[in-house]
Design a protein around this motif. Structure first.
Motif, PDB file in Angstrom:
ATOM      1  N   TRP B  80      62.082  40.426   2.584  1.00 38.90           N
ATOM      2  CA  TRP B  80      61.530  39.068   2.558  1.00 38.90           C
ATOM      3  C   TRP B  80      62.371  38.170   1.661  1.00 38.90           C
ATOM      4  O   TRP B  80      62.406  36.945   1.844  1.00 38.90           O
ATOM      5  CB  TRP B  80      60.069  39.105   2.111  1.00 38.90           C
ATOM      6  CG  TRP B  80      59.173  39.618   3.199  1.00 38.90           C
ATOM      7  CD1 TRP B  80      59.127  40.893   3.669  1.00 38.90           C
ATOM      8  CD2 TRP B  80      58.248  38.859   3.978  1.00 38.90           C
ATOM      9  NE1 TRP B  80      58.213  40.983   4.687  1.00 38.90           N
ATOM     10  CE2 TRP B  80      57.653  39.762   4.897  1.00 38.90           C
ATOM     11  CE3 TRP B  80      57.853  37.527   3.987  1.00 38.90           C
ATOM     12  CZ2 TRP B  80      56.686  39.343   5.809  1.00 38.90           C
ATOM     13  CZ3 TRP B  80      56.876  37.120   4.889  1.00 38.90           C
ATOM     14  CH2 TRP B  80      56.301  38.030   5.794  1.00 38.90           C
ATOM     15  N   GLY B  84      64.346  34.852   2.790  1.00 36.07           N
ATOM     16  CA  GLY B  84      63.935  33.672   2.027  1.00 36.07           C
ATOM     17  C   GLY B  84      62.444  33.433   2.036  1.00 36.07           C
ATOM     18  O   GLY B  84      61.924  32.534   1.374  1.00 36.07           O
ATOM     19  N   ARG B  85      61.679  34.243   2.812  1.00 38.50           N
ATOM     20  CA  ARG B  85      60.245  33.957   2.924  1.00 38.50           C
ATOM     21  C   ARG B  85      59.411  34.495   1.759  1.00 38.50           C
ATOM     22  O   ARG B  85      58.236  34.152   1.636  1.00 38.50           O
ATOM     23  CB  ARG B  85      59.702  34.508   4.252  1.00 38.50           C
ATOM     24  CG  ARG B  85      60.202  33.711   5.453  1.00 38.50           C
ATOM     25  CD  ARG B  85      59.237  33.763   6.613  1.00 38.50           C
ATOM     26  NE  ARG B  85      59.003  35.121   7.121  1.00 38.50           N
ATOM     27  CZ  ARG B  85      58.109  35.409   8.053  1.00 38.50           C
ATOM     28  NH1 ARG B  85      57.355  34.451   8.583  1.00 38.50           N
ATOM     29  NH2 ARG B  85      57.958  36.645   8.471  1.00 38.50           N
ATOM     30  N   ASP B  87      59.602  33.791  -1.296  1.00 41.16           N
ATOM     31  CA  ASP B  87      59.217  32.657  -2.141  1.00 41.16           C
ATOM     32  C   ASP B  87      58.501  31.557  -1.359  1.00 41.16           C
ATOM     33  O   ASP B  87      57.674  30.846  -1.906  1.00 41.16           O
ATOM     34  CB  ASP B  87      60.462  32.087  -2.828  1.00 41.16           C
ATOM     35  CG  ASP B  87      61.071  33.104  -3.778  1.00 41.16           C
ATOM     36  OD1 ASP B  87      60.298  33.813  -4.449  1.00 41.16           O
ATOM     37  OD2 ASP B  87      62.314  33.208  -3.844  1.00 41.16           O
ATOM     38  N   GLN B  88      58.861  31.433  -0.066  1.00 44.25           N
ATOM     39  CA  GLN B  88      58.251  30.353   0.728  1.00 44.25           C
ATOM     40  C   GLN B  88      56.796  30.629   1.086  1.00 44.25           C
ATOM     41  O   GLN B  88      55.976  29.726   1.122  1.00 44.25           O
ATOM     42  CB  GLN B  88      59.027  30.168   2.042  1.00 44.25           C
ATOM     43  CG  GLN B  88      60.376  29.495   1.869  1.00 44.25           C
ATOM     44  CD  GLN B  88      61.266  29.741   3.083  1.00 44.25           C
ATOM     45  OE1 GLN B  88      60.794  30.095   4.151  1.00 44.25           O
ATOM     46  NE2 GLN B  88      62.564  29.541   2.897  1.00 44.25           N
ATOM     47  N   TYR B  89      56.531  31.884   1.417  1.00 49.02           N
ATOM     48  CA  TYR B  89      55.205  32.233   1.924  1.00 49.02           C
ATOM     49  C   TYR B  89      54.194  32.123   0.789  1.00 49.02           C
ATOM     50  O   TYR B  89      54.450  32.607  -0.309  1.00 49.02           O
ATOM     51  CB  TYR B  89      55.221  33.657   2.462  1.00 49.02           C
ATOM     52  CG  TYR B  89      54.426  33.863   3.731  1.00 49.02           C
ATOM     53  CD1 TYR B  89      55.074  34.019   4.947  1.00 49.02           C
ATOM     54  CD2 TYR B  89      53.046  33.934   3.711  1.00 49.02           C
ATOM     55  CE1 TYR B  89      54.361  34.238   6.122  1.00 49.02           C
ATOM     56  CE2 TYR B  89      52.324  34.144   4.886  1.00 49.02           C
ATOM     57  CZ  TYR B  89      52.985  34.298   6.084  1.00 49.02           C
ATOM     58  OH  TYR B  89      52.271  34.511   7.239  1.00 49.02           O
ATOM     59  N   SER B 201      55.989  26.957  10.351  1.00 54.23           N
ATOM     60  CA  SER B 201      56.880  27.592   9.386  1.00 54.23           C
ATOM     61  C   SER B 201      57.665  28.753   9.973  1.00 54.23           C
ATOM     62  O   SER B 201      58.587  29.266   9.360  1.00 54.23           O
ATOM     63  CB  SER B 201      56.070  28.095   8.189  1.00 54.23           C
ATOM     64  OG  SER B 201      55.209  29.119   8.626  1.00 54.23           O
ATOM     65  N   GLU B 310      57.282  18.518   3.498  1.00 54.29           N
ATOM     66  CA  GLU B 310      55.975  18.626   2.861  1.00 54.29           C
ATOM     67  C   GLU B 310      55.601  17.297   2.205  1.00 54.29           C
ATOM     68  O   GLU B 310      56.443  16.640   1.591  1.00 54.29           O
ATOM     69  CB  GLU B 310      56.007  19.718   1.784  1.00 54.29           C
ATOM     70  CG  GLU B 310      56.099  21.145   2.333  1.00 54.29           C
ATOM     71  CD  GLU B 310      54.895  21.535   3.183  1.00 54.29           C
ATOM     72  OE1 GLU B 310      53.765  21.195   2.789  1.00 54.29           O
ATOM     73  OE2 GLU B 310      55.108  22.153   4.245  1.00 54.29           O
TER      74      GLU B 310
END
Lengths: 559, 559
Positions: B80, B84-85, B87-89, B201, B310
């Motif tokens: 993950w 990059g997800r 930190d994004q999730y 996303s 966002e």
């Protein structure tokens, strides 16, 4: 299916961490892929095998009247606190908190959840007996995950839980599950044995393990060579014996300087280890104990645990503090409790430590020594079978199933009651029945392989038949014949793989052998000239020529 | 199966937390049982439904050439982090540490794991295209799990991931999956619609959602009344319009004291909201913006996100600091960027805030006001369909499937390359295709129920037929006939439930209706006197008398 339509990434080399043959072959045959320590993905061919195992288990459980349900992988801590296992279960229980800081675990087993369900939905004795099962992902955070899917952290298990009004009803279901497990392993085509086993931390009285026999098995299983007796070595129980020898020798102290092990002492004195006594010091919650065993026997730690609970071997320091001489401990004049194994008790004229540095005693007899006796040791090959019939033979096994009589351990803690016939509330009695679904795949391979790869039992092979056409992409005749045969097989409902790759014959043969497909048909221009195809069974060395027109009928007769 | 052999704990009352009908009925019919917030066990009848849904999906995915695999529920953080997800999730990603303090998550989706697999095993363009799928447990730590299995934390999903050399190949597979999903929902017997959707996303360009139509659906779906156009309201795109009105009025400032909402102002001035402009202030990562929409329109937040990333609505404090008057904001003389919705742009002589406490302006026209334009609003019923054909109709839908063209978002980040035809490495292009398996069960019920309970589509009902004998335990004749019919049905392969309980007829009827079994046969002594059985379809009000000897044939004709 055609080979071009399914990813089967075979490879020549096994990864370094694959120590056992099933792990090596499952990776090499492209059945599984490692994601992280103890976490594996099932690739298409591997999943086909897994699903076949699941299907057989499901059908037999349904036949036995068990009801399939599906419980969540994530379980709330509260239930485990109710049963008391939240604190008892060690680090293998993977605990986590959700976004609201509520505690959960990933289920290693589902006693708590199913007992909670039972407490909710079972009201009357009329609903009993009842047996729920699921086939589902489990998680155990093994400290050293190893052996591929044999001892992974995430794995698939069939777990069943039965509920009863009394012990008799439980016994009936337990016997039925015993028979069901036998039916399952028969259909799986495995050489297996049900054996008496210890219940361990799950609790309950009677428990039987199902082992797939394989030289690489982690467990030692003891069989009688004359009767049906079979037990895990940890469970083989011995009775008190009658002494047949007569004490004759005179006790004598001999200098055995630096000979501290039984082997060294026996060699030095030119006697056998079985004429020696070894004395072990353990620390229990009730203090230290000295345990005496015949020199060639091993302590059975499960028996010790069942007698006195959790224990540890005394450290060198502790032995020093007890004023004992490590390597020269004997049974004479001990200041701590002595417990003598039943077999050691009937020895005469034996050798043991002199409780003095560098000395042993010979010609020792029990005489005035004070001790208790117990069954303390592991069985060895040649022991009399505990049922009195024949001698014990020891084989290696892989545990793939375990059935338990739980009693009321969970139902009492979690208030699973029904209204009994008399109108009063009765705590239900439980059984539980597990099968390691993913582990069966590995165990089947440990039992069935050769130097070319896996030799899957027909029941769980990813495909029943492989058709290998030579020059499929060059010879239109071979292609047409192979396609025709392939279609015939598909129509007949045979699970057939057509190797349509542009690979050399050797590679195609090697891949299908590695993968363990039970039956192979080879088609080439030469065969076509003769109107033949070549048949070979994976498990047999010989090849047979079969008339092309008879090929389907021939294969059907083999399935 | 006999009712005595399966636990179906029906209940009259739904639990308090069951707000929607499917949740109420699934609990009342004994299909599921709540374990904890967002965690449900499937009871025997519920699991039968779930497995039927799974079977249909599996068959259609296999037909489409997708390859089934099974990836772990637990996924290592490293993957993950690569995508990059990690930190994004947000907090929906349940993270945990194992006993060695290594970080993991419970998979809410498997893009990372499957791309890692692809990077490992896909080497050449010759292996492409390829499509892997799994049917597996997923976990999303919803902040407010609700609606039973409709929005639970642990749920079953079919997720598929395809890999391609280029966008054209992806488009072919995307279209094939579109057709496959239609085939699946057709077989499930659901009234569904594929609609254009935003990719959110997950990323990628094209995405299509599959919605089961139901009044209780969370999503608004827009259809053209004349064409095939269908889109999630968040995706309905409008183009720049041509003004058809002519500015005529003279701008005037009117006292609107305390009238701050569009509705209040419109009522006070005796005009319609659609003659007003509402001005919203948002905070983006590039500063504040004023957005102007027609008074009766709603801002489409997805469109805003897609334009500027966002964003948040400005707070009262922030609006004060911008020297704006909340409730009286207008489009004149604004000191921040103004973006006007395409529909608002073509208005004439409108009303808006005067940017002064207690005043609005009437007869406003855009004139010299500086602004940009954009598509900012949600569609409303009656809008022209974006394809230029017909007007939009709005219905409610439950999202049960979503197919995406991911492009190279994951394959680039995780180095999933193959050797292309030219011999150079090419980053693979991906599609992904999800179906909410457990959610389908709930959605099917939201679409198919009446005041008596569930009206399951035949394809996924837990049983096809229920036989209800009156006085089964008293009348030997009824019992014999019921048993005979039951055996006939079993032999004919019909999934039949024989209600062998000692319950009143009313209770047995109510239970089978609650459970939604499509066909019912009733047998009583009266029927036996006439050589009849009584048939009733769950979805029809009428009962029909059928000759006992014809009953099997009759039922077979209905299935």
């Amino acid at each position: 299916m055609k080979t071009s339509q399914i990813l089967i990434p075979t490879q020549k080399e096994a990864p370094n961490d694959a120590q056992i043959i099933s792990h090596q072959l499952m990776i090499r045959a492209g059945l599984i892929s490692k994601l992280a320590s103890g976490l594996y993905s099932y690739l298409p061919a591997g999943l086909r095998v897994l699903q076949k195992v699941e299907k057989i288990i499901r059908e037999e459980m349904n036949n036995a009247g068990a009801q399939e349900i599906l419980m969540p992988v994530a379980q709330p801590a509260e239930l485990w606190q109710e049963s008391g296992r939240w604190d008892q279960y060690g680090a293998e229980l993977l605990r986590f908190s959700d976004r609201h800081q509520r505690e959960f675990c990933l289920g290693p087993t589902h006693e708590e959840v199913v007992t909670h369900l039972a407490a909710q939905y079972l009201r009357s004795y009329k609903q009993l007996p009842i047996n729920f099962y699921q086939i589902q992902t489990k998680f155990r955070d093994e400290i050293r995950p190893r052996f591929g899917v044999m001892r992974s952290r995430e794995f698939i298990m069939k777990d069943a839980y039965s509920f009863h009004l009394d012990a008799d009803s439980l016994q009936v279901e337990f016997d039925k599950m015993h028979a069901t497990y036998c039916a399952i392993f028969e259909r799986l085509g495995l050489d297996y044995r049900p054996v008496l086993a210890d219940s361990g931390s799950i609790g309950g009285e009677n428990s039987i393990e199902f082992h797939v026999l394989a030289d690489s098995g982690e467990d030692a299983i003891c069989f009688s060579d004359e009767s049906e007796y079979a037990a895990n070595i940890e469970k083989v129980a011995f009775s008190k014996q009658v002494r047949v020898c007569t004490p004759k020798a005179v006790e004598e102290k001999v200098l055995t300087k630096k000979k501290t092990s039984i082997e060294e002492v026996a060699e030095f004195l030119n006697i056998k280890p079985l004429n020696c006594i070894k004395t072990l010091i353990i620390k229990t919650t009730n203090g230290y104990k000295a345990l005496a065993l015949r020199g060639d026997h091993e302590l059975n730690e499960i028996k010790v645990q069942n007698l006195w609970g959790e224990f540890e071997f005394a450290t060198d320091d502790e032995i020093k503090r007890l004023d004992l001489k490590q390597g020269f401990i004997g049974v004479n004049a001990l200041s701590l409790d002595l417990v003598v194994d039943y077999t050691a008790e009937v020895m005469c004229d034996f050798v043991c430590g002199a409780n003095e540095w560098d000395y042993h005693l010979t010609g020792v007899n029990w005489g005035d020594i004070e001790f208790e006796t117990a069954d303390l040791r592991n069985a060895v090959a040649g022991d009399d079978a505990p049922d009195g019939k024949g001698k014990l033979v020891i084989k290696r096994g892989i545990e793939v199933g375990h059935i338990f009589q739980l009693g009321d351990k969970y139902s009492k803690a979690m208030n699973a009651n029904v209204i009994g016939e008399s109108g009063k509330a009765v705590t239900v009695t439980m059984g539980c029945y597990g099968i390691g679904v993913s582990r069966i795949v590995a165990a089947a391979i440990e039992q069935n392989y050769d130097d070319k790869g896996i030799v899957f039992p027909a029941s769980i092979a990813p495909f029943q038949l492989v058709i290998v056409p030579i020059n499929y992409n060059k010879s239109t005749r071979v292609r047409a014949l192979a396609d025709e045969l392939y279609q015939q097989c598909l129509t007949a409902g045979i699970e057939v793989l057509l190797d349509d790759r542009k690979e050399r014959a050797g590679i195609m043969f090697a891949d299908s052998e590695l993968l363990g497909i039970p039956h192979r048909l080879v088609l080439s221009d030469t065969h076509a000239d003769n109107g033949n195809v070549e048949y070979k069974a994976r498990s047999e060395p010989d090849k047979i020529e079969v008339q092309f027109d008879d090929a389907l009928t021939f294969i059907q007769s083999k399935l």
